[in-house]
Design an enzyme around this catalytic site. Structure first.
Site: not given
Ligand SMILES: NC(=O)c1ccc[n+]([C@@H]2O[C@H](COP(=O)([O-])OP(=O)(O)OC[C@H]3O[C@@H](n4cnc5c(N)ncnc54)[C@H](O)[C@@H]3O)[C@@H](O)[C@H]2O)c1
Ligand SMILES: [Zn+2]
Length: 371
Positions: A129, A151, A193, A233, A243, A247, A251, A254, A258, A270
């Site tokens: 956990r 993340k 990035e 960032k 997000e 945030r 993107n 992106h 994507h 990517h």
């Protein structure tokens, strides 16, 4: 100072000073040689720990050095890569942790790129956990993006990062010297990035990239570049941990990126998708009269000088269809992150489909062009 250092294109007098920030509530450290700082952190924490590493041979000396501490319960290396960022690998990691005697009070120290930080971070967040996690980032993507922000996750067959958590690490270290062994194609992945972040931030950061772009990477003051990227960032993430709004800025490039990745059947990586996506987003901003021709050309010139693609052979209709189905999956409308200027980016912008299609057509490499 050796010859190589003297030859570096300096943009920051403090380039050799480590950067440490607590903006996110845990220390993020950027240093050329971060390993003594990792050792200091481990000693100060005084907690038993296990080391989990990407088994890439360039990383073995790092894992060996960090596991030499008496508090270390053992080290395990795993063959990673995007194809192994799966629940099956997480299970193997959990079994290995158990085998090393890791309990609820054991710290996990991960070493590697973005796949390692996503996967080991997820494994730590779900083991018994949740146990504390620290990461030593060794790829540019991990340093400027993946390891910072909390993340974690893995892929499913149906798509990337579909299983995961928001779980903050207890510390992140960008070991900048590790970039010396990172192949160019992986530097480029992270660079997309970095450019994205510099467009969001603007000012000195973007100007520094413009200055550095014609110089070979070994002359770049990487610790300054990583520090700037991480700083931006962290500021964005600090305002929007889960997000829900701000945030979204991260993107930039992106939505197109994507879709290009998907439409190409992941032939396009990517980073390449994001580089093309940055161009596409700024073309869309130009067409909707948000962005000036001058700023557009600055961005285009920088992307080109960095050796990143400006055009693609991916079919525009397939790319548009991928954008549409992504939009459907999120049960929302197609919204874009668009620059108004370098250093002034807005999110949540709705744009008529015909303009999106026009941009995709413009992005397509004409059959007779070279490269
Ligand atoms: N969680 C997030 O917020 C977030 C953000 C961006 C990206 N990501 C994830 O990051 C992953 C991509 O990260 P990546 O590009 O670092 O991939 P990666 O971790 O697979 O690393 C790229 C390659 O470089 C090798 N490598 C790592 N460090 C090295 C070094 N110092 N020297 C030589 N080789 C080295 C790795 O073994 C691998 O072969 C994707 O899975 C993506 O989803 C996550
Ligand atoms: Zn990205």
């Amino acid at each position: 100072m050796d010859a190589q250092e003297e030859d570096r294109v300096l943009i920051d007098d403090d380039a050799d000073e480590p950067f440490v920030s607590n903006t996110l509530g845990y220390p993020v450290t950027v240093a050329d040689d971060a390993l003594p700082l990792v050792q200091h952190f481990l000693r100060a924490r005084g907690q038993a720990f296990v080391v989990l590493a990407d088994e890439h041979r360039a990383l073995a000396p790092i894992a060996a050095r960090l596991s030499s501490d008496p508090l270390c319960m053992g080290v395990r290396a795993f063959k990673l890569g995007e194809a192994r960022k799966r629940l099956a690998t997480v299970e193997r990691v959990h079994e290995a942790m158990l085998g090393l005697g890791a309990g609820r009070d054991t710290l996990v120290l991960g070493i590697g790129g973005g796949v390692a930080s996503d996967l080991f971070g997820f494994a730590a967040a779900t083991y018994m956990r949740g146990v504390p996690y620290a990461h030593v980032a060794t790829s540019l993507v991990a340093m400027v993006d993946a390891a910072v922000g909390g993340k974690t996750g893995v892929d499913l067959r149906a798509g990337k990062n579909l299983v995961g958590t928001f779980s903050d690490p207890v510390a992140v270290f960008a070991h900048v010297d590790a970039l010396q062994t990172l192949p160019f194609r992986h530097i480029r992945e992270g660079l997309a990035e970095v450019v994205k972040t510099a467009v969001i931030e603007g000012g000195d950061f973007f100007e520094a990239l413009e200055t550095l772009a014609p110089h070979p990477f070994w002359r770049w003051p990487w610790s300054s570049i990583v520090t700037e990227s991480v700083r931006v960032k962290m500021m964005v993430v600090a305002d929007d941990r889960e997000e829900r709004g701000m945030r979204e800025l991260l993107n930039l490039g992106h939505t197109f990126g994507h879709a290009l990745e998907t439409a190409s059947g992941y032939r396009i990586t990517h980073g390449v998708g994001v580089a093309l996506g940055l161009r596409a987003a700024s073309m869309l901003a130009l067409r909707t009269r948000r962005f000036s021709q001058r700023e557009y050309l600055r961005l285009l010139g920088t992307i080109a000088l960095l050796g990143m693609p400006l055009q693609t052979s991916v079919d525009p209709d397939a790319t548009f269809a991928a954008m549409r189905s992504d939009k459907k999956r999120r049960a929302g409308t197609l919204r874009f992150v668009l620059p108004r200027a370098i250093g002034d980016v807005e999110y949540g912008v709705q744009v008529p489909d015909r303009l999106v299609k026009a941009v995709l057509a413009q992005l397509q490499r004409s059959p007779d062009s070279v490269g």
